[in-house]
Design a protein around this motif. Sequence first.
Motif, PDB file in Angstrom:
ATOM      1  N   VAL A  98      60.519  37.433   9.087  1.00 53.01           N
ATOM      2  CA  VAL A  98      61.127  36.456   8.184  1.00 53.01           C
ATOM      3  C   VAL A  98      62.538  36.906   7.829  1.00 53.01           C
ATOM      4  CG1 VAL A  98      60.934  35.257   5.972  1.00 53.01           C
ATOM      5  CG2 VAL A  98      58.857  35.956   7.194  1.00 53.01           C
ATOM      6  N   SER A  99      63.504  36.013   7.974  1.00 52.43           N
ATOM      7  CA  SER A  99      64.863  36.312   7.518  1.00 52.43           C
ATOM      8  C   SER A  99      65.394  35.129   6.729  1.00 52.43           C
ATOM      9  CB  SER A  99      65.795  36.615   8.702  1.00 52.43           C
ATOM     10  OG  SER A  99      65.980  35.464   9.509  1.00 52.43           O
ATOM     11  N   VAL A 100      66.022  35.432   5.598  1.00 52.20           N
ATOM     12  CA  VAL A 100      66.611  34.411   4.735  1.00 52.20           C
ATOM     13  C   VAL A 100      68.015  34.860   4.364  1.00 52.20           C
ATOM     14  CG1 VAL A 100      66.424  33.113   2.572  1.00 52.20           C
ATOM     15  CG2 VAL A 100      64.338  33.839   3.777  1.00 52.20           C
ATOM     16  N   ASP A 101      69.006  34.077   4.758  1.00 52.22           N
ATOM     17  CA  ASP A 101      70.389  34.329   4.362  1.00 52.22           C
ATOM     18  C   ASP A 101      70.824  33.214   3.432  1.00 52.22           C
ATOM     19  OD1 ASP A 101      70.555  36.585   5.940  1.00 52.22           O
ATOM     20  OD2 ASP A 101      71.390  35.511   7.656  1.00 52.22           O
ATOM     21  N   PHE A 102      71.414  33.581   2.294  1.00 53.79           N
ATOM     22  CA  PHE A 102      71.863  32.594   1.309  1.00 53.79           C
ATOM     23  C   PHE A 102      73.310  32.857   0.945  1.00 53.79           C
ATOM     24  CE2 PHE A 102      72.856  32.033  -3.226  1.00 53.79           C
ATOM     25  CZ  PHE A 102      72.803  30.649  -3.309  1.00 53.79           C
ATOM     26  N   ALA A 103      74.107  31.794   0.929  1.00 52.31           N
ATOM     27  CA  ALA A 103      75.459  31.862   0.398  1.00 52.31           C
ATOM     28  C   ALA A 103      75.599  30.734  -0.615  1.00 52.31           C
ATOM     29  CB  ALA A 103      76.503  31.708   1.511  1.00 52.31           C
ATOM     30  N   GLY A 104      76.017  31.076  -1.816  1.00 48.60           N
ATOM     31  CA  GLY A 104      76.135  30.066  -2.847  1.00 48.60           C
ATOM     32  C   GLY A 104      76.580  30.676  -4.153  1.00 48.60           C
ATOM     33  N   PHE A 105      76.273  29.975  -5.232  1.00 48.33           N
ATOM     34  CA  PHE A 105      76.839  30.350  -6.520  1.00 48.33           C
ATOM     35  C   PHE A 105      75.990  31.360  -7.291  1.00 48.33           C
ATOM     36  CE2 PHE A 105      78.501  29.559 -10.842  1.00 48.33           C
ATOM     37  CZ  PHE A 105      79.842  29.734 -10.569  1.00 48.33           C
ATOM     38  N   SER A 106      74.682  31.106  -7.448  1.00 49.12           N
ATOM     39  CA  SER A 106      73.899  32.002  -8.293  1.00 49.12           C
ATOM     40  C   SER A 106      72.560  32.417  -7.698  1.00 49.12           C
ATOM     41  CB  SER A 106      73.634  31.343  -9.661  1.00 49.12           C
ATOM     42  OG  SER A 106      72.740  30.246  -9.521  1.00 49.12           O
ATOM     43  N   GLY A 107      72.041  31.680  -6.717  1.00 46.67           N
ATOM     44  CA  GLY A 107      70.735  31.997  -6.168  1.00 46.67           C
ATOM     45  C   GLY A 107      69.580  31.485  -6.999  1.00 46.67           C
ATOM     46  N   GLU A 108      69.870  30.637  -7.989  1.00 46.16           N
ATOM     47  CA  GLU A 108      68.816  30.147  -8.885  1.00 46.16           C
ATOM     48  C   GLU A 108      67.763  29.341  -8.127  1.00 46.16           C
ATOM     49  OE1 GLU A 108      68.283  27.464 -12.964  1.00 46.16           O
ATOM     50  OE2 GLU A 108      70.275  27.835 -12.130  1.00 46.16           O
ATOM     51  N   LEU A 110      67.021  29.399  -4.885  1.00 46.51           N
ATOM     52  CA  LEU A 110      66.275  30.272  -3.983  1.00 46.51           C
ATOM     53  C   LEU A 110      65.254  31.097  -4.754  1.00 46.51           C
ATOM     54  CD1 LEU A 110      65.772  31.402  -1.178  1.00 46.51           C
ATOM     55  CD2 LEU A 110      67.615  33.053  -1.589  1.00 46.51           C
ATOM     56  N   HIS A 111      65.637  31.595  -5.906  1.00 45.67           N
ATOM     57  CA  HIS A 111      64.714  32.380  -6.728  1.00 45.67           C
ATOM     58  C   HIS A 111      63.469  31.567  -7.043  1.00 45.67           C
ATOM     59  CE1 HIS A 111      63.918  34.674 -10.750  1.00 45.67           C
ATOM     60  NE2 HIS A 111      63.115  35.071  -9.790  1.00 45.67           N
ATOM     61  N   LYS A 165      75.736  37.088 -15.669  1.00 49.32           N
ATOM     62  CA  LYS A 165      74.371  37.278 -16.166  1.00 49.32           C
ATOM     63  C   LYS A 165      73.383  36.374 -15.432  1.00 49.32           C
ATOM     64  CE  LYS A 165      75.771  38.686 -20.835  1.00 49.32           C
ATOM     65  NZ  LYS A 165      75.698  38.356 -22.280  1.00 49.32           N
ATOM     66  N   ILE A 166      73.781  35.116 -15.213  1.00 44.91           N
ATOM     67  CA  ILE A 166      72.908  34.171 -14.521  1.00 44.91           C
ATOM     68  C   ILE A 166      72.687  34.609 -13.078  1.00 44.91           C
ATOM     69  CG2 ILE A 166      72.681  31.785 -13.713  1.00 44.91           C
ATOM     70  CD1 ILE A 166      74.305  30.948 -16.192  1.00 44.91           C
ATOM     71  N   MET A 167      73.781  34.955 -12.414  1.00 41.82           N
ATOM     72  CA  MET A 167      73.694  35.350 -11.008  1.00 41.82           C
ATOM     73  C   MET A 167      72.868  36.617 -10.832  1.00 41.82           C
ATOM     74  SD  MET A 167      75.283  37.772  -8.816  1.00 41.82           S
ATOM     75  CE  MET A 167      76.971  37.995  -9.381  1.00 41.82           C
ATOM     76  N   GLU A 168      73.099  37.624 -11.660  1.00 41.36           N
ATOM     77  CA  GLU A 168      72.356  38.870 -11.529  1.00 41.36           C
ATOM     78  C   GLU A 168      70.879  38.670 -11.863  1.00 41.36           C
ATOM     79  OE1 GLU A 168      74.281  41.857 -13.854  1.00 41.36           O
ATOM     80  OE2 GLU A 168      75.888  42.173 -12.384  1.00 41.36           O
ATOM     81  N   ARG A 169      70.592  37.800 -12.833  1.00 45.87           N
ATOM     82  CA  ARG A 169      69.193  37.573 -13.193  1.00 45.87           C
ATOM     83  C   ARG A 169      68.390  37.049 -11.999  1.00 45.87           C
ATOM     84  NH1 ARG A 169      69.943  34.618 -17.342  1.00 45.87           N
ATOM     85  NH2 ARG A 169      69.597  32.511 -16.547  1.00 45.87           N
ATOM     86  N   ILE A 174      65.125  38.617  -7.007  1.00 45.51           N
ATOM     87  CA  ILE A 174      64.691  38.463  -5.618  1.00 45.51           C
ATOM     88  C   ILE A 174      64.662  39.814  -4.921  1.00 45.51           C
ATOM     89  CG2 ILE A 174      65.322  37.494  -3.373  1.00 45.51           C
ATOM     90  CD1 ILE A 174      66.519  35.103  -4.892  1.00 45.51           C
ATOM     91  N   VAL A 175      65.709  40.618  -5.128  1.00 41.11           N
ATOM     92  CA  VAL A 175      65.761  41.951  -4.530  1.00 41.11           C
ATOM     93  C   VAL A 175      64.568  42.791  -4.983  1.00 41.11           C
ATOM     94  CG1 VAL A 175      67.036  44.123  -4.455  1.00 41.11           C
ATOM     95  CG2 VAL A 175      68.260  41.957  -4.231  1.00 41.11           C
ATOM     96  N   ASP A 176      64.273  42.787  -6.266  1.00 44.97           N
ATOM     97  CA  ASP A 176      63.152  43.578  -6.793  1.00 44.97           C
ATOM     98  C   ASP A 176      61.822  43.115  -6.192  1.00 44.97           C
ATOM     99  OD1 ASP A 176      64.857  45.065  -8.342  1.00 44.97           O
ATOM    100  OD2 ASP A 176      64.482  43.946 -10.193  1.00 44.97           O
ATOM    101  N   ALA A 177      61.653  41.784  -6.080  1.00 45.38           N
ATOM    102  CA  ALA A 177      60.388  41.257  -5.576  1.00 45.38           C
ATOM    103  C   ALA A 177      60.184  41.614  -4.114  1.00 45.38           C
ATOM    104  CB  ALA A 177      60.349  39.734  -5.763  1.00 45.38           C
TER     105      ALA A 177
END
Length: 282
Positions: A98-108, A110-111, A165-169, A174-177
Amino acid sequence: MDGLDPDDPRPPYQQIANALRAAILTRRFAPGEKLPSGPQLAERYGVARMTVQQAIRVLRDEGLVVSRQGSGAFVRERTERPVGLRPHLERAFEEPAVSVDFAGFSGETLHGVIAEPLDKIRAGRLRPASVSVRLLVPDTTIPWTLPAKVENLQDSPAFRKRATKIMERHTLAIVDAVTELRELGLVERATAEVRVYPAVPLFKLYIINNAEVFFGYYPVQEHTVTLDGEATPIWDLMGKDAILFHHTADGDDAETMASQYVEQSRMWFDSIWNTVARELKP
C-alpha cells in the motif's frame, strides 16, 4: 472473476463488489459495457439476487456504474469523474503493498478516511505486507501569499500559527498510527513521513498505490477566524468539500490520457519531494 472465498470474513456482497470493481478498473468491462444481469451474477456466485443488488449499489455509490431502469447496470463512460475518496482508499489497503502520497493543505480529509483501514489492520481483518505514506504540506514558517488578510492581502503570522496546529494535528496523527502498525508487528514494513515545501497548494492531490489519482481544487473564500482575540476576515483555501476527480492508470496502455495523468502526477510529487521539500520539524 473468481468465486466467493469461504475463508474471507467479508460478506458475500462485498466480495462480489470487489470482483466487479477489479474487472472494471482493469478494463475487463469497458466503459459503457453492460454488466452481467442480476440473475446471471446470482447464479455465478450462488447467492440471492438481493445480495447482487447490494453489490451493484456499492459500485453505483462509488460512481463506477450507472443503473438504467429495465436495462441493467452499465460501466460509466467517463473515468475522470467526481468521486468519494473513502471507498477507493479502503480498497487500496486490500493490496499486499500500500502506498499513499498526499499533497495539500492540512491532511484533514486523509486523516478521516485512512482511520478505518488502519483500524482493520489492527483488528486483523486486513494484512498488507507494507504500508508507505508520504505527506507534502506547505511550510508554515515562511510568509504566505494565500491565505491572506481580506483588508490588504497581507500574510498573517497568527493565521499561519493556527494553521500549523491544524496541520500537525492531522499529519502527525497519521504518522503515529502508521508507525504503530510496524511497532506492533502487524505490518512488516510501515513508514510515514511529512515534508514541507516553500509554496501554498491551490489543489489537493492523492496518489494511491501508484495507480489511482484523486485531484481537487481549493476554492478561495472569505472566512472570518479569531486571531489574537480579534475576528479577522481571511481569504482562505476551503478544501473540505472540494470535489475530487478520479483518474485510473490503464495497465495495458501507458499512452491513454488517464495513464499519463497518473504518471505526471507521480512525477510532480516526486520532483517536489526530492528537491525543495524538507522534513517537518514539529
